[in-house]
Design an enzyme around this catalytic site. Structure first.
Site, PDB file in Angstrom:
ATOM      1  N   ASN A  52       0.695  -1.061   0.009  1.00 58.33           N
ATOM      2  CA  ASN A  52      -0.095  -0.194  -0.153  1.00 58.33           C
ATOM      3  C   ASN A  52       0.874   1.220   0.209  1.00 58.33           C
ATOM      4  OD1 ASN A  52       0.100   1.399   2.919  1.00 58.33           O
ATOM      5  ND2 ASN A  52       0.058  -0.807   3.137  1.00 58.33           N
ATOM      6  N   LYS A 179       0.176   1.696  16.678  1.00 59.90           N
ATOM      7  CA  LYS A 179       0.512   2.984  16.040  1.00 59.90           C
ATOM      8  C   LYS A 179      -0.568   3.922  15.482  1.00 59.90           C
ATOM      9  CE  LYS A 179       2.685   3.065  11.833  1.00 59.90           C
ATOM     10  NZ  LYS A 179       3.788   2.727  11.019  1.00 59.90           N
ATOM     11  N   LYS A 181      -2.014   7.753  13.515  1.00 65.62           N
ATOM     12  CA  LYS A 181      -1.289   8.795  12.900  1.00 65.62           C
ATOM     13  C   LYS A 181      -1.625  10.183  13.677  1.00 65.62           C
ATOM     14  CE  LYS A 181      -0.998   6.237   9.229  1.00 65.62           C
ATOM     15  NZ  LYS A 181       0.374   5.974   8.717  1.00 65.62           N
ATOM     16  N   ASP A 218       2.899   8.569  13.833  1.00 69.24           N
ATOM     17  CA  ASP A 218       3.228   8.342  12.430  1.00 69.24           C
ATOM     18  C   ASP A 218       2.789   9.727  11.833  1.00 69.24           C
ATOM     19  OD1 ASP A 218       3.965   8.142   9.619  1.00 69.24           O
ATOM     20  OD2 ASP A 218       2.990   6.215   9.464  1.00 69.24           O
ATOM     21  N   GLU A 244       7.454   8.540  13.908  1.00 69.00           N
ATOM     22  CA  GLU A 244       7.754   8.040  12.298  1.00 69.00           C
ATOM     23  C   GLU A 244       7.469   9.031  11.409  1.00 69.00           C
ATOM     24  OE1 GLU A 244       5.949   4.305  11.684  1.00 69.00           O
ATOM     25  OE2 GLU A 244       5.583   4.601   9.703  1.00 69.00           O
ATOM     26  N   GLU A 270      10.231   4.337   4.614  1.00 66.38           N
ATOM     27  CA  GLU A 270       8.928   3.576   3.717  1.00 66.38           C
ATOM     28  C   GLU A 270       8.965   4.123   2.579  1.00 66.38           C
ATOM     29  OE1 GLU A 270       5.682   4.430   6.560  1.00 66.38           O
ATOM     30  OE2 GLU A 270       4.593   4.959   4.727  1.00 66.38           O
ATOM     31  N   ASP A 297      10.589  -0.739   2.566  1.00 60.26           N
ATOM     32  CA  ASP A 297       9.596  -1.932   2.291  1.00 60.26           C
ATOM     33  C   ASP A 297      10.282  -2.429   1.089  1.00 60.26           C
ATOM     34  OD1 ASP A 297       7.276  -3.262   1.446  1.00 60.26           O
ATOM     35  OD2 ASP A 297       5.670  -1.898   1.816  1.00 60.26           O
ATOM     36  N   HIS A 327       7.949  -1.455   6.389  1.00 62.86           N
ATOM     37  CA  HIS A 327       6.624  -0.922   6.105  1.00 62.86           C
ATOM     38  C   HIS A 327       5.860  -2.149   5.469  1.00 62.86           C
ATOM     39  CE1 HIS A 327       3.773   0.729   3.045  1.00 62.86           C
ATOM     40  NE2 HIS A 327       3.469   1.628   4.113  1.00 62.86           N
ATOM     41  N   GLU A 346       5.561  -4.319  10.324  1.00 65.71           N
ATOM     42  CA  GLU A 346       4.438  -3.763  10.499  1.00 65.71           C
ATOM     43  C   GLU A 346       3.183  -4.704  10.262  1.00 65.71           C
ATOM     44  OE1 GLU A 346       3.614  -0.370   7.860  1.00 65.71           O
ATOM     45  OE2 GLU A 346       2.554   0.807   9.385  1.00 65.71           O
TER      46      GLU A 346
HETATM   47 MG    MG Z   1       4.211   5.286   7.957  1.00 65.22          MG
END
Ligand code: MG
Length: 392
Positions: A52, A179, A181, A218, A244, A270, A297, A327, A346
């Site tokens: 993603n 985690k 945002k 993040d 992050e 990431e 990633d 990631h 993750e």
């Molecule tokens: Mg992130």
């Protein structure tokens, strides 16, 4: 060893969520199936998809990378252990590509690389984590991988109570580290956004018994230095697990400035898609190998053939593989974590279906997960994902 066929398609990974930078309502993924025949009359089909955060790459796959993969010379696909060597295919795919500018082609190559490793492990009749441990680590694989639940996205109308309920669901699933945002309140002045995020963080920390080591935050690369420092000063007393992507992923000098002022762990990487980009971060980003976390990633950055180069670069610069926590929340990186001794992976328990999440029969206990023993990456052991891949 011969590439027999390659099929590709595009599927949605659309979701109503948003982070501080993008909304995911129109996101797509490329999916591929690569069938490989060994010299002994056996065939295996490996599957791949992009992680993603980047979109499907049908044009690059059809025009350049699939035709080159189909033309790979069989001799370059032989590994010394008798199995499939994806590095030979990688070199064929990257023929006539100039250095630098790693943007979207690293995604297209990464999708095919994932499928090649899945096929390599199936031909060897081993799970990928075991193949990697055998080839690169003298057979030593970790018993389990450390994983954490990534979520805490912004949804319209989502308040602190809904955020805490979401985090409680992750704890109920067996995660102990979560985690969320931050930095995503749209159009809000810095002081107010910070105040709102502190209240969100404190609500989640209350659920976690006040233990900052169980919470990551993040920013998704949204801040400049001023905001990153202001948030850093506010976050410092909570002693969070990590802070992050506070800054633009390519702004290395500004990372170095932040790292001078923020003593806790920083996490980033990431959105760096090559060994060379990762090396620039290590050389110029001022990050600290005793605490900071690297999130490259492999699915987005030319696959595992390139990730092996990144790990070797890190070793040369004094960074242990344990500082890497990729990631993406996919089974590919989870196999790499266990087979190559990374710090973990993750996990997205509630978003990016069906690509996020791991094999169905592998429960999470105290934020650790055991991998299945089935040959390959394990896609067949995750029913919702297999339903998409088998259509290829
Ligand atoms: Mg992130």
């Amino acid at each position: 060893m011969r590439i027999v066929s390659v099929r590709d398609g595009v599927v949605p990974i659309a979701s109503a969520i948003a982070n501080a930078y993008i909304d995911f309502s129109k996101m797509t993924a490329s999916v591929v199936a690569v069938t490989v025949a060994d010299g002994g009359g056996r065939q295996a089909t490996g599957y791949g998809f992009n992680s993603n955060g980047r979109y499907a790459q049908p044009g690059l796959l059809k025009e350049r990378f699939i035709p080159r993969l189909l033309e790979t010379s069989p001799a370059t696909l032989e590994h010394a252990d008798g199995g499939l060597e994806p590095a030979g295919a990688w070199a064929a795919m990257m023929k006539n590509e100039k250095p630098g500018g790693h943007g979207e082609r690293s995604v297209a190559v990464g999708v095919l690389d994932m499928a090649l490793w899945d096929a390599a492990a199936k031909l060897a009749r081993k799970p990928l984590w075991k193949l990697l441990a055998d080839r690169y680590r003298g057979g030593a694989a970790d018993e389990t991988a450390w994983i954490y639940a990534a979520g805490g996205y912004y949804y319209p109308g989502k308040d602190n109570a809904a955020l805490v309920e979401e985090m409680q669901r992750y704890l109920d699933l067996g995660y102990s580290v979560v985690k969320m945002k931050i930095g995503g309140a749209p159009g809000t002045p810095l002081r107010e956004a910070l105040k709102e995020d502190v209240s969100r963080i404190e609500a989640v920390l209350k659920l976690l018994g006040g233990d900052g080591s169980r919470l990551c935050v993040d920013v998704n690369g949204r801040f400049g230095l001023h905001a990153a420092l202001a948030y850093g000063a506010a976050l410092e007393p909570y002693r969070l697990r990590w802070y992050e992507e506070p800054l633009d992923p390519l702004d290395y000098a500004t990372h170095a400035a932040l790292a001078e002022h923020y003593p806790g762990p920083l996490a980033t990487g990431e959105n760096l898609f090559s060994m060379q980009d990762a090396r620039n971060l290590i050389r110029h980003g001022g990050l600290r190998p005793d605490r900071d976390i690297l999130q490259f990633d492999p699915a987005l950055s030319y696959g595992l053939v390139e990730y092996l180069r990144t790990l070797s670069m890190l070793e040369q610069h004094g960074w242990p593989a344990r500082r890497c926590v990729p990631h993406g929340g996919h089974q590919f990186a989870l196999n790499i974590a266990v087979g190559l001794g990374l710090g973990g992976n993750e996990s997205y328990p509630e978003v990016f279906a069906p690509f996020g999440g791991f094999a169905d029969a592998t429960p999470v206990q105290d934020s650790r997960i055991r991998l299945p023993d089935a040959p390959g990456i394990g896609f067949e052991a995750k029913a919702s994902l297999w339903a998409v891949l088998k259509d290829l």
